[in-house]
Design a protein around this motif. Structure first.
Motif, PDB file in Angstrom:
ATOM      1  N   THR A  72       0.830  -1.209   0.000  1.00  0.00           N
ATOM      2  CA  THR A  72       0.000   0.000   0.000  1.00  0.00           C
ATOM      3  C   THR A  72       0.862   1.255   0.000  1.00  0.00           C
ATOM      4  O   THR A  72       0.607   2.206  -0.757  1.00  0.00           O
ATOM      5  N   ALA A  73       1.899   1.262   0.845  1.00  0.00           N
ATOM      6  CA  ALA A  73       2.775   2.430   0.911  1.00  0.00           C
ATOM      7  C   ALA A  73       3.538   2.616  -0.396  1.00  0.00           C
ATOM      8  O   ALA A  73       3.668   3.742  -0.905  1.00  0.00           O
ATOM      9  N   SER A  74       4.034   1.512  -0.965  1.00  0.00           N
ATOM     10  CA  SER A  74       4.791   1.610  -2.224  1.00  0.00           C
ATOM     11  C   SER A  74       3.914   2.102  -3.357  1.00  0.00           C
ATOM     12  O   SER A  74       4.320   2.976  -4.147  1.00  0.00           O
ATOM     13  N   ASP A  75       2.718   1.546  -3.462  1.00  0.00           N
ATOM     14  CA  ASP A  75       1.827   1.940  -4.559  1.00  0.00           C
ATOM     15  C   ASP A  75       1.414   3.404  -4.445  1.00  0.00           C
ATOM     16  O   ASP A  75       1.300   4.109  -5.459  1.00  0.00           O
ATOM     17  N   ALA A  76       1.196   3.879  -3.212  1.00  0.00           N
ATOM     18  CA  ALA A  76       0.844   5.290  -3.030  1.00  0.00           C
ATOM     19  C   ALA A  76       2.008   6.187  -3.433  1.00  0.00           C
ATOM     20  O   ALA A  76       1.819   7.215  -4.104  1.00  0.00           O
ATOM     21  N   ALA A  77       3.229   5.815  -3.041  1.00  0.00           N
ATOM     22  CA  ALA A  77       4.398   6.617  -3.403  1.00  0.00           C
ATOM     23  C   ALA A  77       4.603   6.637  -4.916  1.00  0.00           C
ATOM     24  O   ALA A  77       4.853   7.698  -5.511  1.00  0.00           O
TER      25      ALA A  77
END
Length: 356
Positions: A72-77
């Motif tokens: 989730t964090a990677s995709d948002a970044a």
């Protein structure tokens, strides 16, 4: 944790955290006339993250929570960088860049639960000068309880009138803690704005409350329902945690900063300190404010010399009018700041709040 999963975490975490740090740099230095220059300075830390992202698949089920947080964090970044570059390439106006930057707090929210399991993540959510503070990291490593960590009260995405809260993991009720109530800007929400203050509250020991306005923005015109709601929220927090009644800071960015004037200058306001950031101001605010309330009231004004929405002359006018009315004004004009949130001012505000 298996060696393969550990290898995947080691491959993903550094470029993920570097990407988030860079997005924070872009958000801090965002200025429409300088957009290309800021993007050039930011570089492409997401390239390594994009290369490592496929490793977040086919993990054992017992590590699903870690996998989901990193995904989730990677995709948002990655989405944030994609949106920013699209604007730079001419696809859409500058407002789409603001929209892309909203992915940053979403990524931070997804990553934060891993702070308790991975020391580098815990260090990431500290101020830079405390990244290697072993004693603090140990205090933060204790498991959260129902009254510590991040708590959302009716503050799901898209909702209005609720609040998000951060209580340091090392909170104990045997002493009174300073409280920061931080108000988001127009069209924002407290759940996202929490992350502009979390590192400082976590590093320096303050309880942080980030409410969401009842309407699309704070009640700057017409009927004011937000003041009563802020009072309700404050009473709720004070009823559950030991709050220092002499250290109640109301701050905010843009519309939130302006509303900190509107509600904070009222005679009945419970807040002991005000800190409007990038706010607008009208001299009538000082003239109509309760004279006894203004006398000696500590107010910390922060404004950017490059602010394109509320020119810096607005803040200088506020400084002079409030000081003339008897307030104890601290004024910080930041040369390289546009209409952005200057997170580097949080620690000085907390020291000012604490009398240090």
């Amino acid at each position: 944790m298996s060696e393969a999963v550990i290898d995947d975490v080691i491959a993903v975490l550094p470029p993920l955290m570097q990407s988030l740090e860079t997005l924070g740099f872009i958000a801090r230095h965002f200025h429409p006339p300088s957009f290309d220059r800021v993007m050039e300075a930011a570089g492409e830390p997401d390239a390594d993250l994009s290369s490592a992202r496929p490793r977040l698949s086919n993990w054992p089920a017992e590590f699903a929570d870690v996998q989901h947080a990193l995904e989730t964090a990677s995709d948002a970044a990655l989405s944030a960088f994609s949106g920013l570059r699209a604007v730079r390439a001419g696809s859409g106006d500058i407002t789409l860049a603001f929209r892309a930057l909203r992915q940053l707090p979403r990524a931070e929210e997804a990553l934060y639960p891993l702070a308790a399991r991975f020391p580098p993540v815990s260090s990431f959510f500290l101020n830079a000068d405390l990244n290697d503070d072993t004693a603090l990291l140990q205090r933060l490593a204790v498991p959260t309880t129902e009254i510590t960590g991040i708590i959302h009260d009716h503050n799901e995405p898209g909702s209005r009138g609720g609040f998000s809260l951060y209580v340091p993991e090392y909170y104990t009720p045997d002493r009174a803690w300073p409280l920061v109530m931080a108000l988001h800007g127009g069209s924002g929400n407290g759940r996202g704005f929490l992350w502009r203050w979390l590192r400082d509250a976590r590093s320096l020991g303050a309880i942080l409350v980030a409410p969401t306005a009842l309407g699309a923005t704070w009640a700057l015109m017409g009927e004011d329902a937000d003041t009563a709601n802020l009072s309700r929220i404050l009473d709720s927090v004070r009823g559950r945690w030991n709050i220092d009644p002499t250290k109640l800071l109301l701050t905010g960015m843009s519309d939130g900063g302006t509303f900190s004037y509107v509600t904070g200058l009222e005679g009945a306001s419970p807040f002991t300190h005000l800190a409007p950031v990038a706010a607008t101001f009208h001299p009538l605010m000082a003239q109509m404010a309760d004279a006894d309330r203004l006398r000696g009231l500590p107010i910390y004004i922060v404004h950017g010399a490059l602010d394109w929405m509320f020119p810096v002359e607005t803040a200088r006018l506020a400084r002079d009018a409030l000081a003339a009315a008897g307030a104890d004004v601290t004024y910080r004009e930041v040369d390289n700041l546009s209409h952005c949130y200057p997170r580097e001012m949080n620690a000085p505000m907390l020291r000012w709040l604490g009398g240090g």
